[in-house]
Scaffold this motif. Structure first.
Motif, PDB file in Angstrom:
ATOM      1  N   SER A   1      22.574   0.854  -6.377  1.00 46.01           N
ATOM      2  CA  SER A   1      21.992   2.030  -5.744  1.00 46.01           C
ATOM      3  C   SER A   1      22.771   2.386  -4.480  1.00 46.01           C
ATOM      4  O   SER A   1      23.651   1.640  -4.038  1.00 46.01           O
ATOM      5  CB  SER A   1      20.534   1.744  -5.372  1.00 46.01           C
ATOM      6  OG  SER A   1      20.497   0.754  -4.352  1.00 46.01           O
ATOM      7  N   TYR A   2      22.419   3.495  -3.906  1.00 52.65           N
ATOM      8  CA  TYR A   2      23.004   3.898  -2.623  1.00 52.65           C
ATOM      9  C   TYR A   2      22.736   2.810  -1.574  1.00 52.65           C
ATOM     10  O   TYR A   2      23.616   2.476  -0.789  1.00 52.65           O
ATOM     11  CB  TYR A   2      22.406   5.242  -2.195  1.00 52.65           C
ATOM     12  CG  TYR A   2      22.937   5.747  -0.882  1.00 52.65           C
ATOM     13  CD1 TYR A   2      24.190   6.348  -0.806  1.00 52.65           C
ATOM     14  CD2 TYR A   2      22.183   5.634   0.279  1.00 52.65           C
ATOM     15  CE1 TYR A   2      24.679   6.815   0.404  1.00 52.65           C
ATOM     16  CE2 TYR A   2      22.673   6.098   1.484  1.00 52.65           C
ATOM     17  CZ  TYR A   2      23.919   6.696   1.545  1.00 52.65           C
ATOM     18  OH  TYR A   2      24.400   7.139   2.742  1.00 52.65           O
ATOM     19  N   ALA A   3      21.526   2.259  -1.585  1.00 49.18           N
ATOM     20  CA  ALA A   3      21.180   1.195  -0.627  1.00 49.18           C
ATOM     21  C   ALA A   3      22.048  -0.044  -0.842  1.00 49.18           C
ATOM     22  O   ALA A   3      22.464  -0.687   0.124  1.00 49.18           O
ATOM     23  CB  ALA A   3      19.698   0.840  -0.750  1.00 49.18           C
ATOM     24  N   ASP A   4      22.332  -0.401  -2.110  1.00 52.83           N
ATOM     25  CA  ASP A   4      23.229  -1.533  -2.398  1.00 52.83           C
ATOM     26  C   ASP A   4      24.608  -1.269  -1.808  1.00 52.83           C
ATOM     27  O   ASP A   4      25.205  -2.135  -1.175  1.00 52.83           O
ATOM     28  CB  ASP A   4      23.391  -1.747  -3.911  1.00 52.83           C
ATOM     29  CG  ASP A   4      22.142  -2.248  -4.596  1.00 52.83           C
ATOM     30  OD1 ASP A   4      21.291  -2.866  -3.922  1.00 52.83           O
ATOM     31  OD2 ASP A   4      22.019  -2.026  -5.809  1.00 52.83           O
TER      32      ASP A   4
ATOM     33  N   GLU B   1      25.431   0.761   0.655  1.00 52.87           N
ATOM     34  CA  GLU B   1      25.377   0.758   2.117  1.00 52.87           C
ATOM     35  C   GLU B   1      25.275  -0.665   2.680  1.00 52.87           C
ATOM     36  O   GLU B   1      25.885  -0.981   3.705  1.00 52.87           O
ATOM     37  CB  GLU B   1      24.208   1.613   2.621  1.00 52.87           C
ATOM     38  CG  GLU B   1      24.429   3.096   2.416  1.00 52.87           C
ATOM     39  CD  GLU B   1      25.670   3.612   3.138  1.00 52.87           C
ATOM     40  OE1 GLU B   1      25.836   3.347   4.343  1.00 52.87           O
ATOM     41  OE2 GLU B   1      26.490   4.290   2.480  1.00 52.87           O
ATOM     42  N   ALA B   2      24.527  -1.547   2.013  1.00 54.37           N
ATOM     43  CA  ALA B   2      24.408  -2.938   2.466  1.00 54.37           C
ATOM     44  C   ALA B   2      25.761  -3.643   2.382  1.00 54.37           C
ATOM     45  O   ALA B   2      26.150  -4.382   3.298  1.00 54.37           O
ATOM     46  CB  ALA B   2      23.367  -3.682   1.636  1.00 54.37           C
TER      47      ALA B   2
ATOM     48  N   ALA C   1      28.087  -2.257   5.125  1.00 56.20           N
ATOM     49  CA  ALA C   1      27.697  -2.772   6.442  1.00 56.20           C
ATOM     50  C   ALA C   1      28.170  -4.216   6.637  1.00 56.20           C
ATOM     51  O   ALA C   1      28.694  -4.571   7.704  1.00 56.20           O
ATOM     52  CB  ALA C   1      26.185  -2.680   6.628  1.00 56.20           C
ATOM     53  N   ALA C   2      27.995  -5.062   5.619  1.00 52.59           N
ATOM     54  CA  ALA C   2      28.430  -6.458   5.723  1.00 52.59           C
ATOM     55  C   ALA C   2      29.944  -6.554   5.837  1.00 52.59           C
ATOM     56  O   ALA C   2      30.484  -7.339   6.627  1.00 52.59           O
ATOM     57  CB  ALA C   2      27.936  -7.258   4.517  1.00 52.59           C
ATOM     58  N   TRP C   3      30.645  -5.743   5.054  1.00 47.56           N
ATOM     59  CA  TRP C   3      32.105  -5.732   5.085  1.00 47.56           C
ATOM     60  C   TRP C   3      32.601  -5.201   6.425  1.00 47.56           C
ATOM     61  O   TRP C   3      33.510  -5.764   7.036  1.00 47.56           O
ATOM     62  CB  TRP C   3      32.629  -4.894   3.923  1.00 47.56           C
ATOM     63  CG  TRP C   3      34.110  -4.944   3.719  1.00 47.56           C
ATOM     64  CD1 TRP C   3      34.976  -5.902   4.167  1.00 47.56           C
ATOM     65  CD2 TRP C   3      34.907  -4.004   3.013  1.00 47.56           C
ATOM     66  NE1 TRP C   3      36.254  -5.605   3.761  1.00 47.56           N
ATOM     67  CE2 TRP C   3      36.244  -4.448   3.059  1.00 47.56           C
ATOM     68  CE3 TRP C   3      34.611  -2.831   2.339  1.00 47.56           C
ATOM     69  CZ2 TRP C   3      37.285  -3.752   2.465  1.00 47.56           C
ATOM     70  CZ3 TRP C   3      35.652  -2.145   1.735  1.00 47.56           C
ATOM     71  CH2 TRP C   3      36.972  -2.601   1.793  1.00 47.56           C
TER      72      TRP C   3
END
Length: 79
Positions: free
Chosen positions: A55-58, A60-61, A64-66
């Motif tokens: 998903s878009y949330a996946d 974005e997560a 962000a971590a990268w």
């Protein structure tokens, strides 16, 4: 220590044991491990699960971590 920092991304699966019926069931799911490496040795890692249809949330997560790991790789080491 030279303070050489790198970031590695690894796609893989993790297995988790969950309650099911009268016992337990092992469920595997895909994800990306963001590994922070200093002087050739892993010093920290973050697991970011991703589904078969991320998903878009996946997304974005993972970004962000990268991003956080890349900023870490450019910062001065404590050595």
């Amino acid at each position: 220590m030279r303070g050489e920092r790198r970031v590695r991304l690894r796609l893989g699966t993790r297995a988790v044991s969950v309650p099911a019926g009268h016992g337990r069931e092992v469920v595997e799911y895909a994800g990306v491990t963001v590994v922070r490496v200093e002087d050739g040795e892993p010093v920290e890692q973050a697991w970011v699960p991703v589904g078969t249809c991320p998903s878009y949330a996946d997304d974005e997560a993972l970004i962000a971590a990268w991003h956080a790991a890349l900023l870490w790789s450019r910062s001065p080491s404590d050595a």
